[in-house]
Design a protein around this motif. Structure first.
Motif, PDB file in Angstrom:
ATOM      1  N   ALA A 268       0.835  -1.205   0.000  1.00 15.81           N
ATOM      2  CA  ALA A 268       0.000   0.000   0.000  1.00 15.81           C
ATOM      3  C   ALA A 268       0.871   1.257   0.000  1.00 15.81           C
ATOM      4  CB  ALA A 268      -0.911   0.010   1.227  1.00 15.81           C
ATOM      5  N   HIS A 269       2.170   1.088   0.180  1.00 16.54           N
ATOM      6  CA  HIS A 269       3.077   2.248   0.269  1.00 16.54           C
ATOM      7  C   HIS A 269       4.136   2.092  -0.831  1.00 16.54           C
ATOM      8  CE1 HIS A 269       5.119   5.575   1.971  1.00 16.54           C
ATOM      9  NE2 HIS A 269       5.559   5.084   3.109  1.00 16.54           N
ATOM     10  N   GLY A 270       5.396   1.892  -0.460  1.00 16.00           N
ATOM     11  CA  GLY A 270       6.463   1.868  -1.471  1.00 16.00           C
ATOM     12  C   GLY A 270       6.423   0.653  -2.367  1.00 16.00           C
ATOM     13  N   LYS A 307      -7.195  -4.333  -6.364  1.00 14.81           N
ATOM     14  CA  LYS A 307      -7.144  -2.879  -6.458  1.00 14.81           C
ATOM     15  C   LYS A 307      -6.405  -2.486  -7.714  1.00 14.81           C
ATOM     16  CE  LYS A 307      -7.697  -0.905  -1.941  1.00 14.81           C
ATOM     17  NZ  LYS A 307      -7.136  -0.146  -0.862  1.00 14.81           N
ATOM     18  N   LEU A 308      -6.701  -1.310  -8.209  1.00 13.99           N
ATOM     19  CA  LEU A 308      -5.932  -0.812  -9.334  1.00 13.99           C
ATOM     20  C   LEU A 308      -4.663  -0.204  -8.739  1.00 13.99           C
ATOM     21  CD1 LEU A 308      -5.574  -0.208 -12.272  1.00 13.99           C
ATOM     22  CD2 LEU A 308      -7.137   1.703 -12.081  1.00 13.99           C
ATOM     23  N   MET A 309      -3.582  -0.950  -8.785  1.00 16.46           N
ATOM     24  CA  MET A 309      -2.344  -0.509  -8.137  1.00 16.46           C
ATOM     25  C   MET A 309      -1.769   0.690  -8.907  1.00 16.46           C
ATOM     26  SD  MET A 309      -2.510  -2.418  -5.671  1.00 16.46           S
ATOM     27  CE  MET A 309      -1.037  -2.085  -4.714  1.00 16.46           C
ATOM     28  N   HIS A 313      -4.829   7.666  -3.504  1.00 12.86           N
ATOM     29  CA  HIS A 313      -3.872   8.179  -2.522  1.00 12.86           C
ATOM     30  C   HIS A 313      -4.645   8.742  -1.343  1.00 12.86           C
ATOM     31  CE1 HIS A 313      -0.475  10.371  -0.832  1.00 12.86           C
ATOM     32  NE2 HIS A 313       0.266   9.545  -1.547  1.00 12.86           N
ATOM     33  N   ARG A 314      -4.082   8.563  -0.151  1.00  8.03           N
ATOM     34  CA  ARG A 314      -4.736   9.100   1.036  1.00  8.03           C
ATOM     35  C   ARG A 314      -4.893  10.623   0.974  1.00  8.03           C
ATOM     36  NH1 ARG A 314      -5.132   7.534   6.290  1.00  8.03           N
ATOM     37  NH2 ARG A 314      -6.010   5.684   5.361  1.00  8.03           N
ATOM     38  N   VAL A 315      -3.919  11.300   0.420  1.00  3.92           N
ATOM     39  CA  VAL A 315      -3.959  12.764   0.431  1.00  3.92           C
ATOM     40  C   VAL A 315      -4.386  13.350  -0.915  1.00  3.92           C
ATOM     41  CG1 VAL A 315      -2.668  14.866   0.989  1.00  3.92           C
ATOM     42  CG2 VAL A 315      -2.101  12.736   2.167  1.00  3.92           C
TER      43      VAL A 315
HETATM   44  N1  CMC Z   1      -8.352   0.610  -6.655  1.00  2.00           N
HETATM   45  C1  CMC Z   1      -9.667   0.448  -6.424  1.00  2.00           C
HETATM   46  N2  CMC Z   1     -10.341   1.058  -5.439  1.00  2.00           N
HETATM   47  C2  CMC Z   1      -9.655   1.890  -4.659  1.00  2.00           C
HETATM   48  C3  CMC Z   1      -8.272   2.124  -4.836  1.00  2.00           C
HETATM   49  C4  CMC Z   1      -7.629   1.455  -5.886  1.00  2.00           C
HETATM   50  N3  CMC Z   1      -6.330   1.625  -6.115  1.00  2.00           N
HETATM   51  N4  CMC Z   1      -7.827   3.000  -3.909  1.00  2.00           N
HETATM   52  C5  CMC Z   1      -8.911   3.305  -3.163  1.00  2.00           C
HETATM   53  N5  CMC Z   1     -10.006   2.644  -3.621  1.00  2.00           N
HETATM   54  C6  CMC Z   1     -11.380   2.747  -3.117  1.00  2.00           C
HETATM   55  C7  CMC Z   1     -11.558   2.034  -1.783  1.00  2.00           C
HETATM   56  O1  CMC Z   1     -11.951   0.704  -1.981  1.00  2.00           O
HETATM   57  C8  CMC Z   1     -12.620   2.870  -1.138  1.00  2.00           C
HETATM   58  O2  CMC Z   1     -13.854   2.550  -1.746  1.00  2.00           O
HETATM   59  P1  CMC Z   1     -15.229   2.558  -0.853  1.00  2.00           P
HETATM   60  O3  CMC Z   1     -15.383   3.978  -0.381  1.00  2.00           O
HETATM   61  O4  CMC Z   1     -16.282   2.104  -1.788  1.00  2.00           O
HETATM   62  O5  CMC Z   1     -14.990   1.591   0.264  1.00  2.00           O
HETATM   63  C9  CMC Z   1     -12.289   4.283  -1.581  1.00  2.00           C
HETATM   64  O6  CMC Z   1     -11.613   4.139  -2.842  1.00  2.00           O
HETATM   65  C10 CMC Z   1     -11.405   5.042  -0.605  1.00  2.00           C
HETATM   66  O7  CMC Z   1     -10.233   4.273  -0.394  1.00  2.00           O
HETATM   67  P2  CMC Z   1      -9.468   4.078   0.968  1.00  2.00           P
HETATM   68  O8  CMC Z   1      -8.885   2.698   0.986  1.00  2.00           O
HETATM   69  O9  CMC Z   1     -10.362   4.482   2.102  1.00  2.00           O
HETATM   70  O10 CMC Z   1      -8.338   5.150   0.819  1.00  2.00           O
HETATM   71  P3  CMC Z   1      -7.057   5.228   1.691  1.00  2.00           P
HETATM   72  O11 CMC Z   1      -6.703   6.663   1.771  1.00  2.00           O
HETATM   73  O12 CMC Z   1      -7.190   4.481   2.958  1.00  2.00           O
HETATM   74  O13 CMC Z   1      -5.978   4.430   0.802  1.00  2.00           O
HETATM   75  C11 CMC Z   1      -4.249   3.907  -0.696  1.00  2.00           C
HETATM   76  C12 CMC Z   1      -5.022   5.029   0.006  1.00  2.00           C
HETATM   77  C13 CMC Z   1      -3.046   4.513  -1.428  1.00  2.00           C
HETATM   78  C14 CMC Z   1      -3.740   2.891   0.324  1.00  2.00           C
HETATM   79  C15 CMC Z   1      -5.201   3.202  -1.708  1.00  2.00           C
HETATM   80  O14 CMC Z   1      -5.681   4.145  -2.636  1.00  2.00           O
HETATM   81  C16 CMC Z   1      -4.519   2.051  -2.412  1.00  2.00           C
HETATM   82  O15 CMC Z   1      -4.450   0.958  -1.859  1.00  2.00           O
HETATM   83  N6  CMC Z   1      -4.018   2.273  -3.666  1.00  2.00           N
HETATM   84  C17 CMC Z   1      -3.297   1.248  -4.382  1.00  2.00           C
HETATM   85  C18 CMC Z   1      -1.885   1.143  -3.843  1.00  2.00           C
HETATM   86  C19 CMC Z   1      -1.037   2.297  -4.299  1.00  2.00           C
HETATM   87  O16 CMC Z   1      -0.990   2.649  -5.467  1.00  2.00           O
HETATM   88  N7  CMC Z   1      -0.296   2.870  -3.345  1.00  2.00           N
HETATM   89  C20 CMC Z   1       0.689   3.898  -3.631  1.00  2.00           C
HETATM   90  C21 CMC Z   1       0.422   5.178  -2.934  1.00  2.00           C
HETATM   91  S1  CMC Z   1       1.460   6.480  -3.573  1.00  2.00           S
HETATM   92  C22 CMC Z   1       3.049   6.046  -3.094  1.00  2.00           C
HETATM   93  C23 CMC Z   1       3.279   6.212  -1.666  1.00  2.00           C
HETATM   94  O17 CMC Z   1       3.008   7.295  -1.107  1.00  2.00           O
HETATM   95  O18 CMC Z   1       3.811   5.278  -1.036  1.00  2.00           O
END
Ligand code: CMC
Length: 436
Positions: A268-270, A307-309, A313-315
Motif C-alpha cells: 500500500a506504500h512503497g 485494487k488498481l495498483m 492516494h490518502r492525500v
Molecule cells: N483501486 C480500487 N479502489 C480503490 C483504490 C484502488 N487503487 N484505492 C482506493 N479505492 C477505493 C476504496 O476501496 C474505497 O472505496 P469505498 O469507499 O467504496 O470503500 C475508496 O476508494 C477510498 O479508499 P481508501 O482505501 O479508504 O483510501 P485510503 O486513503 O485508505 O488508501 C491507498 C489510500 C493509497 C492505500 C489506496 O488508494 C490504495 O491501496 N491504492 C493502491 C496502492 C497504491 O498505489 N499505493 C501507492 C500510494 S502512492 C506512493 C506512496 O506514497 O507510497
C-alpha cells in the motif's frame, strides 16, 4: 505555529461542561485543534485509526495540497525542482531548508561522494542472506546493521552525530542497494566511482562488471535522478511517521531509518510500484488492452480484493503531480532506448484513460499516483521489479532524515505513545488448566 483567532468548543449531550481548545494556524493548509489537554480535562481520548484527521507533528519541510494536486518541498513546487534542480540540490534543500548556491552544492556533493564506500565487512554481512532474498529484506538488514559499523554517529541527541549519520546514510544507500542487487544476481560487487553523479554511480554499481567498461547513458541518468527527486519526501506518510515514532524513543538514526525501510516495503506504500508493474504484466498476459474492461470490473467488485495498483492516494484527491512528471520521464526514456512501442506503456496509458472516465474512480477521486509510471521507467532502465522499492527507499532516505532531525529539534517533541479504545475482556480470574 500561531494561535488562530477562533477556538474550538467541545460539548457533550450528557450535560458535562463544554471545553474550549486552542486552534493553531500554519502558513498554508488546514488549521489544527490542539487537543493535548483533552484527556486531563475529560478522561477521554480521541479515536482516529489511520490518522484520518490527526496532525501528529508540526513540520516545515513538505506540503501537499491533495485537492489541488500540489507538492512543495520547503515551498518549492515539485515541478520546478524536477526540471531545474538535481537530487543533490534537493537533498540539501530538504536537510537545510534552502537551495544551495554553486559552492554549497559542490561542497555538499563532495561530502556525500567521500562517504559512498561501505565498511568492507558489510560484504560478509550480505553473504549471510539467501541469494533469493527480497532486496528489501536485505536492505532493511543492511541499514539496521549500519549502527553496528559506525559507532561514532549513533547518538540521536547529538547534532554532530546526526549530521554525520545523515551524510553516511545518503551516501551509502546506493552502495547498499547495488550490493543487494549484485548479491541477488550473483555478480561481484562494484565499488562506487566518485567521479560519477549520484544517479550515475548507482547505475555503475548495478550494471557495470569488472570485465567491461560501462558508460552511463545520460537520459537514463537524468530519469533516475528525477525518480529520486520525486520520491525524496512526502510529508507524514506511513514510513516517515514510522521513522519519527521509532526515533522518538531515542534510538539511533540508523535503526530509525531501518524501521522506515521496513514500513515502505508494504504494497500500500512503497511496494506499490512493484505491484503496479506486476498488475500491468498480468493484464498483458490476460490479453492486454482488450482485457482492460474485464480487469476494471474486477477492481470495482469489492469481493475480488483487487485494487488498481498505482491509483488512489490518502492525500491526493486529484492527479498526483509526481505521476505527470514520471509519465514525461517514461516517454523520454522509452524513446531514448527505442522502446516507444513498449506494450506495457501503451497498456498503462489505455488503462489510465479508461479508469479516469469510469464513475467508480471519478466518484472516489482516484487518480494515478507516482507509482503508476515509475515501474515502467525502471523496467526500461533494466532495474528488476523486485528492486523498485529499494530504489524508492534510497530516494526517501533524505526525507526520513530531514523529518527525524526536525522532530529532535522540536521543543514539543515527546516519545510517541498512542492510546486505545479497549474492547477486550475486562479483568477475569485464571482457571486451573484441568478445569478449563
Ligand atoms: N483501486 C480500487 N479502489 C480503490 C483504490 C484502488 N487503487 N484505492 C482506493 N479505492 C477505493 C476504496 O476501496 C474505497 O472505496 P469505498 O469507499 O467504496 O470503500 C475508496 O476508494 C477510498 O479508499 P481508501 O482505501 O479508504 O483510501 P485510503 O486513503 O485508505 O488508501 C491507498 C489510500 C493509497 C492505500 C489506496 O488508494 C490504495 O491501496 N491504492 C493502491 C496502492 C497504491 O498505489 N499505493 C501507492 C500510494 S502512492 C506512493 C506512496 O506514497 O507510497
Amino acid at each position: 505555529m500561531k494561535l488562530a483567532d477562533n477556538k474550538a468548543t467541545l460539548s457533550f449531550s450528557n450535560g458535562s461542561p463544554n471545553i474550549e481548545f486552542p486552534v493553531y494556524t500554519g502558513t498554508i493548509g488546514p488549521d489544527v485543534v490542539d487537543i493535548r489537554k483533552l484527556y486531563a480535562q475529560t478522561g477521554m481520548f480521541t479515536y482516529d485509526p489511520g490518522f484520518m484527521s490527526t496532525a501528529a507533528c508540526e513540520s516545515g519541510i513538505t506540503y501537499i495540497d491533495g485537492d489541488k494536486g500540489e507538492l512543495l518541498y520547503r515551498g518549492y513546487p515539485i515541478e520546478q525542482l524536477a526540471t531545474n534542480c538535481d537530487f543533490m540540490e534537493t537533498c540539501y534543500l530538504l536537510l537545510y531548508g534552502s537551495l544551495p548556491n554553486q559552492q554549497e552544492k559542490t561542497t555538499f556533493s563532495d561530502l556525500v561522494t567521500n562517504h559512498t564506500m561501505v565498511h568492507d565487512q558489510m560484504h560478509n554481512f550480505v553473504r549471510g542472506f539467501r541469494r533469493d532474498a527480497h532486496p528489501m529484506a536485505i536492505l532493511t538488514g543492511l541499514v539496521g546493521a549500519m549502527s553496528a559499523f559506525y559507532h561514532d554517529s549513533t547518538d540521536i541527541h547529538n547534532a554532530e552525530h546526526r549530521k554525520i549519520s545523515a551524510i553516511r546514510l545518503i551516501a551509502k544507500m546506493p552502495t547498499l542497494v547495488a550490493m543487494a542487487y549484485k548479491y541477488n544476481v550473483g555478480q561481484p560487487y562494484m565499488y562506487p566511482r566518485n567521479k560519477l553523479s549520484y544517479a550515475g554511480n548507482l547505475l555503475h554499481m548495478m550494471f557495470a562488471n569488472p570485465c567491461e567498461d560501462y558508460v552511463v547513458n545520460p537520459v537514463i541518468e537524468k530519469a533516475l535522478d528525477r525518480i529520486f527527486i520525486l520520491h525524496a519526501d512526502h510529508e507524514q506518510n506511513a514510513s516517515t511517521s514510522t521513522v519519527r515514532l521509532c526515533g522518538s524513543s531515542g534510538t539511533n538514526p540508523f535503526a530509525a531509518i531501518a524501521a522506515g525501510v521496513a514500513c515502505l516495503w508494504g504494497p500500500a506504500h512503497g511496494g506499490a510500484n512493484e505491484a503496479a508493474l506486476k498488475m500491468l504484466e498480468e493484464i498483458q498476459v490476460m490479453g492486454g488492452v482488450d482485457k482492460i474492461g474485464e480487469f476494471i470490473n474486477q477492481v470495482k467488485d469489492k469481493n475480488s480484493g483487487i485494487k488498481l495498483m498505482g491509483f488512489g492516494h490518502r492525500v491526493y484527491k486529484n492527479y498526483d503531480p509526481r505521476a505527470k512528471l514520471m509519465q514525461e520521464s517514461c516517454k523520454e526514456v522509452l524513446s531514448a532506448l527505442g522502446l516507444e512501442n513498449d506494450p506495457l506503456f501503451k497498456l498503462a496509458m489505455a488503462l489510465e484513460k479508461i479508469a479516469l472516465e469510469d464513475d467508480y474512480f471519478v466518484q472516489r477521486k482516484l487518480y494515478p499516483n507516482v507509482d503508476f509510471y515509475s515501474g515502467i521507467v525502471q523496467r526500461a532502465i533494466g532495474i528488476p521489479t523486485s528492486m523498485f522499492t529499494a530504489i524508492f527507499a534510497l530516494a526517501r532516505t533524505v526525507g526520513w532524515i530531514a523529518q527525524l532531525d526536525e522532530m529532535i529539534g522540536d521543543p514539543d517533541y515527546k516519545i510517541g505513545r498512542p492510546r486505545q479504545l479497549f474492547t477486550g475482556s475486562s479483568q477475569r480470574d485464571v482457571v486451573a488448566i484441568a478445569k478449563r
